[in-house]
Design a protein around this motif. Structure first.
Motif, PDB file in Angstrom:
ATOM      1  N   ASP A 112      52.440   7.851  35.039  1.00 53.36           N
ATOM      2  CA  ASP A 112      53.634   7.823  34.188  1.00 53.36           C
ATOM      3  C   ASP A 112      54.777   8.644  34.763  1.00 53.36           C
ATOM      4  N   ARG A 113      54.442   9.795  35.313  1.00 50.21           N
ATOM      5  CA  ARG A 113      55.515  10.703  35.743  1.00 50.21           C
ATOM      6  C   ARG A 113      56.071  10.328  37.112  1.00 50.21           C
ATOM      7  N   THR A 115      57.290  12.303  39.197  1.00 44.02           N
ATOM      8  CA  THR A 115      56.989  13.347  40.179  1.00 44.02           C
ATOM      9  C   THR A 115      55.509  13.370  40.571  1.00 44.02           C
ATOM     10  N   ALA A 116      54.722  12.461  40.006  1.00 40.20           N
ATOM     11  CA  ALA A 116      53.278  12.493  40.276  1.00 40.20           C
ATOM     12  C   ALA A 116      52.936  11.775  41.572  1.00 40.20           C
ATOM     13  N   THR A 117      51.900  12.263  42.241  1.00 42.59           N
ATOM     14  CA  THR A 117      51.274  11.471  43.291  1.00 42.59           C
ATOM     15  C   THR A 117      49.968  10.948  42.698  1.00 42.59           C
ATOM     16  N   ARG A 198      40.014  11.899  50.414  1.00 45.38           N
ATOM     17  CA  ARG A 198      41.168  12.572  49.793  1.00 45.38           C
ATOM     18  C   ARG A 198      40.703  13.695  48.874  1.00 45.38           C
ATOM     19  N   ARG A 202      41.783  17.464  48.855  1.00 47.29           N
ATOM     20  CA  ARG A 202      42.414  18.069  47.677  1.00 47.29           C
ATOM     21  C   ARG A 202      41.677  19.329  47.245  1.00 47.29           C
TER      22      ARG A 202
END
Lengths: 418, 399
Positions: A112-113, A115-117, A198, A202
């Motif tokens: 939704d955002r 700025t999100a990955t 990934r 992370r």
């Protein structure tokens, strides 16, 4: 029909384990009681929707389950010696593998955002589980003193011994963690391993060491027609298939209870010198293997599953199956009864550095003691006729813990009291 | 925090008096060790659920303890006020021990956001006013960071003007060796701040035309050559100095034009205001630069001082992160620590490549070194990229 949830209540741990072992031979039967990695593939009308359960008791999926068509293997190095980092990684891997084996994304592909990955990369959306299994293995360094896990080590885990004819390249050998993703749609396996790599980055726990894509299964499971390796020969005719054989040769039950249902995984990248092989006479090729190319029958028999007669001589008094033929040197009859489960895949990596086909067998075996593989390979590496046409360039040894029950993760007992 | 939410909160027990005892979750969370204690359980029930044992607490420090019982699809949880993240926990997975985070909250309406749950948002209410500095002050910390970063960028741009003037002076003197040194000294300034200053075009030019694109005119290279516009800037000078080994009138024209364009950039970029997410995105973009241009050896194709640029990209990214760190530490201390550690790892790795005798202070990144070390360098950056790429979302001021 699928999933640990359908398991009859009230079974003891031992009972469950024996049930899991019993699967080895009859995995593809529809409607059987659910177990780890247990499914009824033939009952699923759409192959994309074929799925195996991740959670359960007994062994992980991807060992006794019937080999799928494709492989993506990856090994990782731990970045440090903090057992908590490994714990978080194994827990996050387990949760994600559980989702992906159900054909679920690991999160929103389009968050939704702004700025999100997104962790979910999207390339497997809509492809279904495609029979995905991801099997997690732990290398010797996981159980080092530095990690504080030495007391939890499986009894036989250690680096593989140096073996005759080894031509190992360090950059495609070893590793502290292994992933074996097997599947009927290669894009689904690629996605799974990519996501898990990934997560390793992370969490900061591990970094990718090597990877291998396999494009065709080169070993048969129970009830499967024996496939062929890139030499054109049937591979795995005498493979382990029955529950008794799995119990006797594969599941390593000599450690503490929590390790039961575990097993040792050997991975070997065996390059084939394809051009030389293709120019060898077929009668010579037959002698190298000890079998007929077309039928797969031993040189002493008519049919693929005829038992090889290693004593048979021809009119000249020579062994019909030559002294250094591959099947003679690797047969359990000539190796104190030692047997291993082979679950390998053919591979190609394009052209090699000198312009020849880079291809071969990505050999994967499971056994209850890595010394069994070593004994076989020590013999083969020393005098197998096949050695003229192959090189072992990559190698890894991992212990594969048993499956995790729902609400837990693979390897959880390692961290109890740490 | 505001009157309306407190007034609404006071009304709840009256309206819901009969339901009050039947739903103990409506009681304020109990306090222990000076902090209200809220337990959050993630379950796989009903498509994934995020269950609070108390949905309100008195203002002040509040500890949220999260246990993932059986929800593989939920790996993180956030505490939100409007669209701002005030606290966060990542790496949740079934079977892991409970983990907690403590925040200091003023009275108001908050939300617990559990991405991956069927119902992913749960309301949380705080009553009263906190005597301690509340979590909303994170915004102040981040604002201080962005102001500090703006100063840093301005300093770099100023230094870049000086360094490119020195380069032009050496070129004008015809001093090839001196110009090479001046080149290596000038490069890092641009490489530290490139994502912040690469969007500018010459006034009155078409943004799609490279002839007015300051980033092209200052930092174009062979691999992105636009034949219609040709060679310009740093790498045109680099090519003459390092490949041809001579200074021509054309070299002097390149250097003079570079100075003019760097000054223009300094004028245009002065007084930019940054949002916290700009710093995060800029840092991530610098790491992309390392991967795409430096590790490949593409950026400094003639001088092979790619590791000088590499170190400058890292330093710029580290600066941007450092200005966010005080705020980020309060939002997600785990991730702040992870990233700080990964930066330290990369810095330690770079120490091995220092060479005081080499141009720019780092080993020359020739084909041999690239062959032996590119994998190692790339892996270290990948380990930093994954966690760093996530902080824009955490510090963002916009929704």
């Amino acid at each position: 029909m699928r999933g640990q949830d359908d398991k009859p209540a009230g079974l003891s741990r031992r009972g469950l384990f024996l049930g899991a072992a019993a699967l080895g031979g009859t995995i593809a039967t529809a409607g059987q009681a659910a177990e780890t990695g247990k499914v009824a593939p033939d009952a699923m009308p759409d192959p994309d929707q074929r799925r195996y359960a991740f959670y359960g008791t007994g062994p992980q999926a991807g060992i006794a389950t019937p080999p799928q068509q494709h492989l993506m293997a990856m090994a990782f190095d731990l970045t440090g010696t903090d057992p908590r980092a490994l714990q978080v990684l194994l827990a996050r891997w387990s949760a994600s593998i559980g989702l992906m084996m159900e054909g679920q994304p690991v999160g929103p592909a389009e968050p939704d955002r702004d700025t999100a990955t997104a962790l979910e990369t999207g390339e497997a959306l809509g492809l279904g589980p495609a029979g995905l299994t991801v099997t997690v293995g732990l290398g010797p360094r996981v159980f080092s003193k530095e990690m504080g896990l030495a007391a939890k080590a499986p009894p036989h885990l250690r680096p593989l011994a140096d073996l005759p004819s080894d031509a190992l390249r360090p950059e495609i050998s070893g590793g502290d963690l292994s992933l074996q993703a097997c599947v009927d749609d290669p894009q689904v396996a690629y996605h799974a391993v990519r996501i898990l790599a990934r997560i390793a980055k992370r969490t900061g726990a591990a970094t990718v060491r090597w990877t291998q894509l396999g494009f065709g299964r080169a070993s048969a499971g129970a009830g499967q027609e024996t496939p062929r390796n890139l030499f054109g020969y049937r591979d795995g005719t005498r493979n382990i298939t029955t529950p008794d054989q799995f119990a006797q040769h594969v599941w390593a039950n000599d450690g503490p209870d929590w390790q039961h249902g575990g097993t040792y995984q050997v991975m070997r990248r065996i390059e084939m010198h394809i051009e030389n092989w293709d120019n060898a006479q077929v009668s010579h090729q037959n002698d190298v293997f000890g079998r007929h190319k077309l039928t797969g029958a031993p040189l002493t028999g008519e049919n693929e599953f005829d038992t090889p007669d290693f004593k048979a001589k021809n009119a000249q008094g020579e062994s019909v199956i030559p002294t250094h033929a591959h099947i003679r040197l690797s047969a359990h009859e000539t190796n104190d009864g030692i047997r291993i489960l082979r679950r390998g895949y053919n591979f190609t990596g394009g052209l090699n550095a000198v312009g020849r086909l880079d291809a071969g067998l990505f050999f994967i075996s499971y056994q209850n003691d890595p010394a069994h593989f070593e004994a076989l390979q020590r013999r083969l590496g020393a005098s197998d006729l096949l050695n003229e046409y192959i090189s072992h360039t990559g190698s890894g040894l991992f212990w594969v813990p048993p499956a995790a029950p729902k609400g837990s993760y693979i390897g959880a007992p390692l961290f109890a009291g740490v | 925090m505001n009157m309306s939410s407190r007034a609404r909160r006071r009304a709840v027990p009256l309206l819901a008096a009969t339901a009050f005892f039947a739903q103990p979750a409506l009681a304020d969370a109990p306090t222990n060790n000076g902090a209200a204690q809220v337990a959050i359980t993630l379950t796989g029930d009903n498509g994934g659920a995020c269950v609070l044992d108390h949905d309100s607490a008195a203002a002040g420090p509040i500890t949220f303890t999260v246990t993932n019982e059986s929800a593989p699809a939920i790996s993180e949880l956030e505490l939100l006020s409007d669209s701002r993240i005030l606290g966060e926990k990542e790496n949740l997975a079934p079977g892991l021990p409970a983990s907690s985070f403590t925040v200091t909250l003023d009275g108001g309406d908050y939300r617990i956001y559990c991405p991956g749950a069927a119902e992913d948002t749960v309301a949380f209410t705080v009553t009263g006013e906190s005597k301690q500095r509340a979590q909303s002050a994170i915004g102040d910390l981040l604002d201080e960071g962005t102001a500090g970063y703006a100063n840093y960028v301005e300093g770099m741009v100023g230094a870049m003007v000086t360094a490119s003037e020195r380069l032009a002076a050496k070129v004008d003197e015809g001093d090839v060796e001196g110009a090479k040194e001046a080149y290596a000294q000038a490069r890092p300034f641009y490489e530290r701040i490139e994502p912040d200053v690469e969007g500018f075009v010459l006034p009155g030019t078409d943004p799609t035309d490279n002839s007015g694109n300051l980033d092209y005119l200052i930092d174009m290279r062979a691999s992105n050559l636009d034949p219609a516009v040709g060679w310009h800037g740093f790498h045109a000078v680099e090519r003459d100095l390092f490949e041809k080994g001579e200074i021509t009138d054309e070299t002097k024209a390149y250097a003079a034009e570079l100075v003019k364009n760097v000054k223009m950039l300094a004028d245009l970029s002065g007084g930019i205001e940054y949002r916290p997410e700009d710093l995060a995105n800029g840092a991530a973009a610098l790491l992309e630069e390392v991967q795409s241009g430096k590790i490949s050896g593409e950026e400094e194709a003639y001088s092979h001082i790619d590791l000088v640029d590499f170190a400058a990209n890292i330093e710029g990214a580290h600066q941007a992160f450092a200005f966010l760190e005080p705020g980020l530490k309060r939002i997600d201390p785990d991730v702040a620590e992870t990233i700080a550690q990964r930066f330290a790892d990369v810095q330690t790795m770079l120490e091995d490549y220092r060479d005081p005798d080499a141009l720019g202070g780092y080993k020359i990144y020739d084909a041999e070194l690239r062959k032996s070390d590119a994998v190692k360098l790339s892996r270290a950056i990948q380990m930093l990229q994954e966690p760093l790429s996530r902080i824009a979302e955490k510090v963002a001021t916009a929704s």
